[in-house]
Design a protein around this motif. Structure first.
Motif, PDB file in Angstrom:
ATOM      1  N   MET A   1     -15.589 -22.426  32.600  1.00 35.10           N
ATOM      2  CA  MET A   1     -15.549 -22.755  34.047  1.00 35.10           C
ATOM      3  C   MET A   1     -16.803 -23.645  34.655  1.00 35.10           C
ATOM      4  O   MET A   1     -17.866 -23.639  34.130  1.00 35.10           O
ATOM      5  N   HIS A   2     -16.479 -24.342  35.326  1.00 35.62           N
ATOM      6  CA  HIS A   2     -17.162 -25.187  35.929  1.00 35.62           C
ATOM      7  C   HIS A   2     -17.656 -25.201  37.378  1.00 35.62           C
ATOM      8  O   HIS A   2     -16.708 -24.855  38.231  1.00 35.62           O
ATOM      9  N   LEU A   3     -19.059 -25.047  37.589  1.00 31.81           N
ATOM     10  CA  LEU A   3     -19.511 -24.771  38.919  1.00 31.81           C
ATOM     11  C   LEU A   3     -20.225 -25.692  39.482  1.00 31.81           C
ATOM     12  O   LEU A   3     -21.327 -26.316  38.973  1.00 31.81           O
ATOM     13  N   LEU A   4     -19.501 -26.513  40.737  1.00 30.15           N
ATOM     14  CA  LEU A   4     -20.385 -27.752  41.527  1.00 30.15           C
ATOM     15  C   LEU A   4     -21.003 -27.229  42.673  1.00 30.15           C
ATOM     16  O   LEU A   4     -20.443 -26.791  43.735  1.00 30.15           O
ATOM     17  N   PHE A   5     -22.261 -27.187  42.626  1.00 31.13           N
ATOM     18  CA  PHE A   5     -23.137 -26.808  43.923  1.00 31.13           C
ATOM     19  C   PHE A   5     -23.287 -28.163  44.818  1.00 31.13           C
ATOM     20  O   PHE A   5     -24.020 -29.161  44.361  1.00 31.13           O
ATOM     21  N   ASP A   6     -23.148 -28.013  45.939  1.00 29.84           N
ATOM     22  CA  ASP A   6     -23.295 -29.009  46.920  1.00 29.84           C
ATOM     23  C   ASP A   6     -24.635 -28.207  47.608  1.00 29.84           C
ATOM     24  O   ASP A   6     -24.710 -27.517  48.432  1.00 29.84           O
ATOM     25  N   VAL A   7     -25.613 -29.107  46.841  1.00 30.64           N
ATOM     26  CA  VAL A   7     -27.026 -28.378  47.071  1.00 30.64           C
ATOM     27  C   VAL A   7     -27.523 -28.363  48.410  1.00 30.64           C
ATOM     28  O   VAL A   7     -27.954 -27.570  49.123  1.00 30.64           O
ATOM     29  N   SER A   8     -27.343 -29.667  49.271  1.00 33.30           N
ATOM     30  CA  SER A   8     -27.632 -29.614  50.646  1.00 33.30           C
ATOM     31  C   SER A   8     -27.219 -28.264  51.453  1.00 33.30           C
ATOM     32  O   SER A   8     -27.634 -27.667  52.346  1.00 33.30           O
ATOM     33  N   ALA A   9     -25.801 -28.129  51.135  1.00 31.51           N
ATOM     34  CA  ALA A   9     -25.131 -27.069  51.915  1.00 31.51           C
ATOM     35  C   ALA A   9     -25.538 -25.685  51.613  1.00 31.51           C
ATOM     36  O   ALA A   9     -25.684 -24.902  52.552  1.00 31.51           O
ATOM     37  N   PHE A 126     -11.652 -37.083  37.955  1.00 28.94           N
ATOM     38  CA  PHE A 126     -11.766 -37.858  37.093  1.00 28.94           C
ATOM     39  C   PHE A 126     -12.601 -37.291  35.559  1.00 28.94           C
ATOM     40  O   PHE A 126     -12.226 -37.731  34.709  1.00 28.94           O
ATOM     41  N   ALA A 127     -13.561 -36.705  35.977  1.00 36.27           N
ATOM     42  CA  ALA A 127     -14.614 -36.187  34.810  1.00 36.27           C
ATOM     43  C   ALA A 127     -14.318 -35.005  34.081  1.00 36.27           C
ATOM     44  O   ALA A 127     -14.324 -35.041  32.835  1.00 36.27           O
ATOM     45  N   ILE A 128     -13.906 -34.015  34.675  1.00 37.59           N
ATOM     46  CA  ILE A 128     -13.688 -32.543  34.237  1.00 37.59           C
ATOM     47  C   ILE A 128     -12.071 -32.445  33.877  1.00 37.59           C
ATOM     48  O   ILE A 128     -11.480 -32.906  34.708  1.00 37.59           O
ATOM     49  N   PRO A 129     -11.813 -32.080  32.474  1.00 37.63           N
ATOM     50  CA  PRO A 129     -10.552 -32.002  32.201  1.00 37.63           C
ATOM     51  C   PRO A 129      -9.715 -31.066  33.461  1.00 37.63           C
ATOM     52  O   PRO A 129     -10.257 -30.111  33.961  1.00 37.63           O
ATOM     53  N   LYS A 130      -8.532 -31.726  33.767  1.00 36.84           N
ATOM     54  CA  LYS A 130      -7.598 -30.997  35.011  1.00 36.84           C
ATOM     55  C   LYS A 130      -7.276 -29.557  34.607  1.00 36.84           C
ATOM     56  O   LYS A 130      -7.103 -28.861  35.645  1.00 36.84           O
ATOM     57  N   LYS A 131      -7.192 -29.265  33.266  1.00 29.81           N
ATOM     58  CA  LYS A 131      -6.782 -27.810  32.846  1.00 29.81           C
ATOM     59  C   LYS A 131      -8.034 -26.749  32.988  1.00 29.81           C
ATOM     60  O   LYS A 131      -7.648 -25.644  32.968  1.00 29.81           O
ATOM     61  N   GLU A 132      -9.086 -27.314  33.173  1.00 26.43           N
ATOM     62  CA  GLU A 132     -10.319 -26.452  32.964  1.00 26.43           C
ATOM     63  C   GLU A 132     -10.461 -26.007  34.571  1.00 26.43           C
ATOM     64  O   GLU A 132     -10.464 -26.732  35.600  1.00 26.43           O
ATOM     65  N   HIS A 133     -11.061 -24.721  34.957  1.00 26.61           N
ATOM     66  CA  HIS A 133     -11.157 -24.226  36.072  1.00 26.61           C
ATOM     67  C   HIS A 133     -12.519 -24.654  36.563  1.00 26.61           C
ATOM     68  O   HIS A 133     -13.492 -24.773  36.086  1.00 26.61           O
ATOM     69  N   LYS A 134     -12.503 -25.157  37.848  1.00 26.33           N
ATOM     70  CA  LYS A 134     -13.747 -25.588  38.673  1.00 26.33           C
ATOM     71  C   LYS A 134     -13.866 -24.770  39.854  1.00 26.33           C
ATOM     72  O   LYS A 134     -13.005 -24.365  40.583  1.00 26.33           O
ATOM     73  N   ILE A 135     -15.028 -24.580  40.683  1.00 26.75           N
ATOM     74  CA  ILE A 135     -15.286 -23.999  41.665  1.00 26.75           C
ATOM     75  C   ILE A 135     -16.312 -24.806  42.582  1.00 26.75           C
ATOM     76  O   ILE A 135     -17.585 -25.219  42.044  1.00 26.75           O
TER      77      ILE A 135
END
Length: 282
Positions: A1-9, A126-135
């Protein structure tokens, strides 16, 4: 699982909930930020963490009015408010340095011309494999356009996860068409003008193909194609006039020892017994 933080938000969400008169409001802001990171890493069982920071947008070169309304608001701030926001911005820089340096996270991105949304869009597409889950962790609805079967948005203000299924139930369109909706309505917070008289519901009806052929609103939309094209370029993520070849998933240099040393600071002592883990340690 990939967790992408919008830090300012994330920071602004807590910023508005803290009493600014206290001397330690910056410490409390940072404590709550890391508290949120820990909670979400555990909630989603994420191994890959990304911390995305804003810079002055490249969009300004091609659309000078972009976010100009925010400059007007800044000009109206009292001296106390100006000082408060300067302190906030200094803390953002400190936090970025802390994550990269002392804590050893390597997927920390900030670059001239790029907004956090652009990094998030590029990583997801583009960077994270499409099949892998992302939040994607944010408060910005613009990022709904990135939702797929393997990518969801966690709203930090509502504490809810918007999946593809939930999005379609709410809006009745595929998530990748949400940028079209926004191109019709515009975005007041970013000073992007939309088509007069077209709000979200009519824009959704247009995308769903529900406007009648002789509808006044359909003719209105069709008569604003130049504005729609301009808005689509500004709103679609990531911004196409930027290069993203440098982005990739970097190996963190985090460790339990670094985190424990960090938690010895009295401000973060309550985080002892936890570990914010990178992709290099389980």
């Amino acid at each position: 699982m990939h967790l992408l933080f919008d830090v300012s938000a994330m920071l602004y969400k807590n910023f508005h909930g803290i009493t600014k008169s206290t001397d330690d409001f910056v410490d409390l802001l940072n404590f709550r930020f890391f508290q949120d990171c820990l909670r979400l890493q555990e909630l989603f069982a994420a191994r890959n963490l990304y911390f995305l920071f804003d810079h002055k947008s490249e969009r300004l070169k091609h659309y000078p009015a972009y976010k100009k309304n925010r400059a007007k608001k800044k000009a109206l701030r009292t001296p106390e408010e100006k000082q408060l926001h300067e302190t906030f911005q200094s803390n953002v820089a400190y936090l970025r340095s802390l994550l990269r340096g002392r804590l050893g996270f390597r997927n920390v991105f900030r670059k001239e011309g790029y907004e956090a949304d652009d990094f998030i869009g590029a990583l997801v597409k583009f960077a994270i494999p499409k099949k892998e889950h992302k939040i994607i962790v944010t408060a910005d609805k613009d990022l709904y356009q990135l939702i797929t079967n393997t990518c969801s948005v966690y709203d930090v203000r509502k504490n809810e996860t918007v999946t593809k299924k939930a999005f379609i139930q709410r809006y009745g369109i595929p998530p990748n068409k949400f940028n079209v909706v926004k191109s019709l309505t515009g975005d007041a917070s970013d000073n992007i003008s939309g088509i007069p008289g077209i709000g979200e519901q009519r824009a959704l009806a247009y995308v769903r193909g529900e406007l009648e052929e002789r509808s006044t609103y359909l003719k209105l939309i069709e008569g604003h194609q130049k504005l729609i094209d301009r808005n689509l370029e500004l709103i679609t993520l990531p911004y196409k006039r930027l290069d993203y070849d440098f982005l990739g998933i970097r190996r963190d240099k985090t460790s339990v020892e670094k985190w424990q040393e960090f938690c010895r600071n009295p401000v973060f002592r309550k985080l002892q017994g936890t570990v914010l883990r990178g992709n290099n340690n389980g």
